[in-house]
Write an enzyme that holds these catalytic residues in place. Sequence first.
Site, PDB file in Angstrom:
ATOM      1  CB  CYS A 114      30.345  27.541  45.179  1.00 14.95           C
ATOM      2  SG  CYS A 114      31.624  28.198  44.347  1.00 14.95           S
ATOM      3  CG  HIS A 246      28.931  31.131  47.098  1.00 17.69           C
ATOM      4  ND1 HIS A 246      30.075  30.989  47.788  1.00 17.69           N
ATOM      5  CD2 HIS A 246      29.044  31.327  45.838  1.00 17.69           C
ATOM      6  CE1 HIS A 246      31.174  30.626  46.867  1.00 17.69           C
ATOM      7  NE2 HIS A 246      30.354  30.746  45.748  1.00 17.69           N
ATOM      8  CG  ASN A 276      34.063  31.851  44.761  1.00 19.32           C
ATOM      9  OD1 ASN A 276      33.958  31.095  45.570  1.00 19.32           O
ATOM     10  ND2 ASN A 276      33.351  31.713  43.502  1.00 19.32           N
TER      11      ASN A 276
HETATM   12  O1  UT7 Z   1      31.325  30.376  42.958  1.00 23.12           O
HETATM   13  C1  UT7 Z   1      30.313  29.799  41.804  1.00 23.12           C
HETATM   14  C2  UT7 Z   1      29.560  30.897  41.152  1.00 23.12           C
HETATM   15  N1  UT7 Z   1      30.305  31.898  40.599  1.00 23.12           N
HETATM   16  C3  UT7 Z   1      30.085  32.723  40.333  1.00 23.12           C
HETATM   17  O2  UT7 Z   1      28.809  33.352  40.791  1.00 23.12           O
HETATM   18  C4  UT7 Z   1      30.775  33.972  39.342  1.00 23.12           C
HETATM   19  C5  UT7 Z   1      29.768  34.505  38.555  1.00 23.12           C
HETATM   20  N2  UT7 Z   1      30.172  35.324  37.328  1.00 23.12           N
HETATM   21  C6  UT7 Z   1      30.845  36.588  37.735  1.00 23.12           C
HETATM   22  O3  UT7 Z   1      31.180  37.002  38.631  1.00 23.12           O
HETATM   23  C7  UT7 Z   1      31.345  37.576  36.716  1.00 23.12           C
HETATM   24  O4  UT7 Z   1      30.677  36.966  35.471  1.00 23.12           O
HETATM   25  C8  UT7 Z   1      32.881  37.647  36.041  1.00 23.12           C
HETATM   26  C9  UT7 Z   1      33.523  38.526  37.539  1.00 23.12           C
HETATM   27  C10 UT7 Z   1      33.528  36.362  36.233  1.00 23.12           C
HETATM   28  C11 UT7 Z   1      32.979  38.520  35.239  1.00 23.12           C
HETATM   29  O5  UT7 Z   1      32.434  39.667  34.955  1.00 23.12           O
HETATM   30  P1  UT7 Z   1      31.567  39.998  33.709  1.00 23.12           P
HETATM   31  O6  UT7 Z   1      31.032  41.649  34.069  1.00 23.12           O
HETATM   32  O7  UT7 Z   1      30.441  39.112  33.634  1.00 23.12           O
HETATM   33  O8  UT7 Z   1      32.734  40.043  32.824  1.00 23.12           O
HETATM   34  P2  UT7 Z   1      32.754  39.334  31.427  1.00 23.12           P
HETATM   35  O9  UT7 Z   1      33.267  38.020  31.641  1.00 23.12           O
HETATM   36  O10 UT7 Z   1      31.610  39.481  30.506  1.00 23.12           O
HETATM   37  O11 UT7 Z   1      34.157  40.137  30.683  1.00 23.12           O
HETATM   38  C12 UT7 Z   1      33.938  41.612  30.307  1.00 23.12           C
HETATM   39  C13 UT7 Z   1      35.288  41.824  29.824  1.00 23.12           C
HETATM   40  C14 UT7 Z   1      36.002  40.883  28.502  1.00 23.12           C
HETATM   41  O12 UT7 Z   1      36.728  41.440  27.740  1.00 23.12           O
HETATM   42  P3  UT7 Z   1      36.044  41.905  26.318  1.00 23.12           P
HETATM   43  O13 UT7 Z   1      35.582  40.554  25.997  1.00 23.12           O
HETATM   44  O14 UT7 Z   1      34.591  42.718  26.738  1.00 23.12           O
HETATM   45  O15 UT7 Z   1      37.019  42.823  25.912  1.00 23.12           O
HETATM   46  C15 UT7 Z   1      36.910  40.184  29.546  1.00 23.12           C
HETATM   47  O16 UT7 Z   1      38.203  39.581  28.536  1.00 23.12           O
HETATM   48  O17 UT7 Z   1      36.376  41.917  31.087  1.00 23.12           O
HETATM   49  C16 UT7 Z   1      37.560  41.109  30.583  1.00 23.12           C
HETATM   50  N3  UT7 Z   1      38.133  40.619  31.663  1.00 23.12           N
HETATM   51  C17 UT7 Z   1      39.117  41.224  32.696  1.00 23.12           C
HETATM   52  N4  UT7 Z   1      39.792  42.394  32.317  1.00 23.12           N
HETATM   53  C18 UT7 Z   1      40.328  42.723  33.288  1.00 23.12           C
HETATM   54  C19 UT7 Z   1      37.656  39.381  32.184  1.00 23.12           C
HETATM   55  N5  UT7 Z   1      38.464  39.227  33.496  1.00 23.12           N
HETATM   56  C20 UT7 Z   1      39.258  40.196  33.323  1.00 23.12           C
HETATM   57  C21 UT7 Z   1      40.325  40.708  34.591  1.00 23.12           C
HETATM   58  N6  UT7 Z   1      40.749  41.954  34.372  1.00 23.12           N
HETATM   59  N7  UT7 Z   1      40.606  39.965  35.373  1.00 23.12           N
END
Ligand code: UT7
Length: 319
Positions: A114, A246, A276
């Site tokens: 990225c 980004h 992204n």
């Molecule tokens: O380009 C390189 C840099 N990349 C980034 O900067 C990405 C950085 N990270 C992020 O953008 C975020 O961490 C994400 C968007 C990837 C995830 O958001 P989050 O608020 O950190 O969510 P999480 O990973 O803590 O997941 C929360 C919940 C989980 O469920 P439980 O375990 O709390 O029951 C996940 O299983 O959301 C669930 N979840 C989803 N639910 C519906 C994860 N993906 C999805 C989905 N739809 N697509």
Amino acid sequence: MTLRSVILGTGSALPARRVSNDDLAQRVDTSDEWIVARTGIRFRHLAGDGETTASLAAAAARKALDAAGVEPASIDLIILATATPDQTFPASATKVQALLGVDDCIAFDVAAVCSGFLYALSVADAMIRGGNARRALVIGAETMSSLIDWEDRTTCVLFGDGAGAVVLEGQTGAAGILSTKLHADGRHNELLYVDGGPSTTRTVGHIRMKGSEVFRHAVVNLATVMTEVLADTGLTTQDIDWVVPHQANARILDATARKLGLTPEQVVVTVDQHANTSAASVPLALDTAVRDGRIQRGQLLVLEAMGGGFTWGAAAIRY
Ligand code: UT7
């Protein structure tokens, strides 16, 4: 007089197919509400038959050349930032070179995921200031869809395909790239990576990410590197007209801007439309804001990115 790399023109290209969050909710257990609330993403473009990293890169490059008003033959350096080359080798930059009809120039790929465009921009700037090139094409292009595990809802909703390009020229004057700062910390390889490759699994592999940990590092690293690049130029956040970041997650953009005391109106946001696109995301956002008239000549831009490795970087540019 100081020799600087001036942006003569910008361009971008997207695959024809546009996919909504609702479309993805047909494939995996997700929803438009979750994706918009957690990421700000609404759409992404995904490559179809015949749309490759090199073809998208060449399309973006042609638009940048047109905007710059220069001929492809006048380019003496092509750097393509990508994590998704058409083939393991040769460098896709040489394919772009052939598609543009440039007979002889320096052409190579840069792999910093990225942050790739920031790395490529910094290398091109150094080569221009060092006298190795006068006019350069710097491109970020990706087909991230080729690395997606379509069963994994935690990653498949986040990425898109596309390309963005700039034409740089060495000129003496006040405009141009004022400073670039790059970083890498390989201790964090396992937080964001692809689980395959030629010398390990002999496959292409899929993206794996510990999203919340990447998020935490991203806000800290991006705010720090932006402060560094400003300090290097003797400027402050008050002098910034536009941040061109980004585009990984709207919440990262908000949190980083808040940390630096910037207003949301100073940040170019395209993540809602493109998701992204890795190395393509900064030049895609730059071209969008140049073409819609937000970014004007003479303004101070700060470009920034962070990604797998981790790698991260920023550039301060008098446009
Ligand atoms: O380009 C390189 C840099 N990349 C980034 O900067 C990405 C950085 N990270 C992020 O953008 C975020 O961490 C994400 C968007 C990837 C995830 O958001 P989050 O608020 O950190 O969510 P999480 O990973 O803590 O997941 C929360 C919940 C989980 O469920 P439980 O375990 O709390 O029951 C996940 O299983 O959301 C669930 N979840 C989803 N639910 C519906 C994860 N993906 C999805 C989905 N739809 N697509």
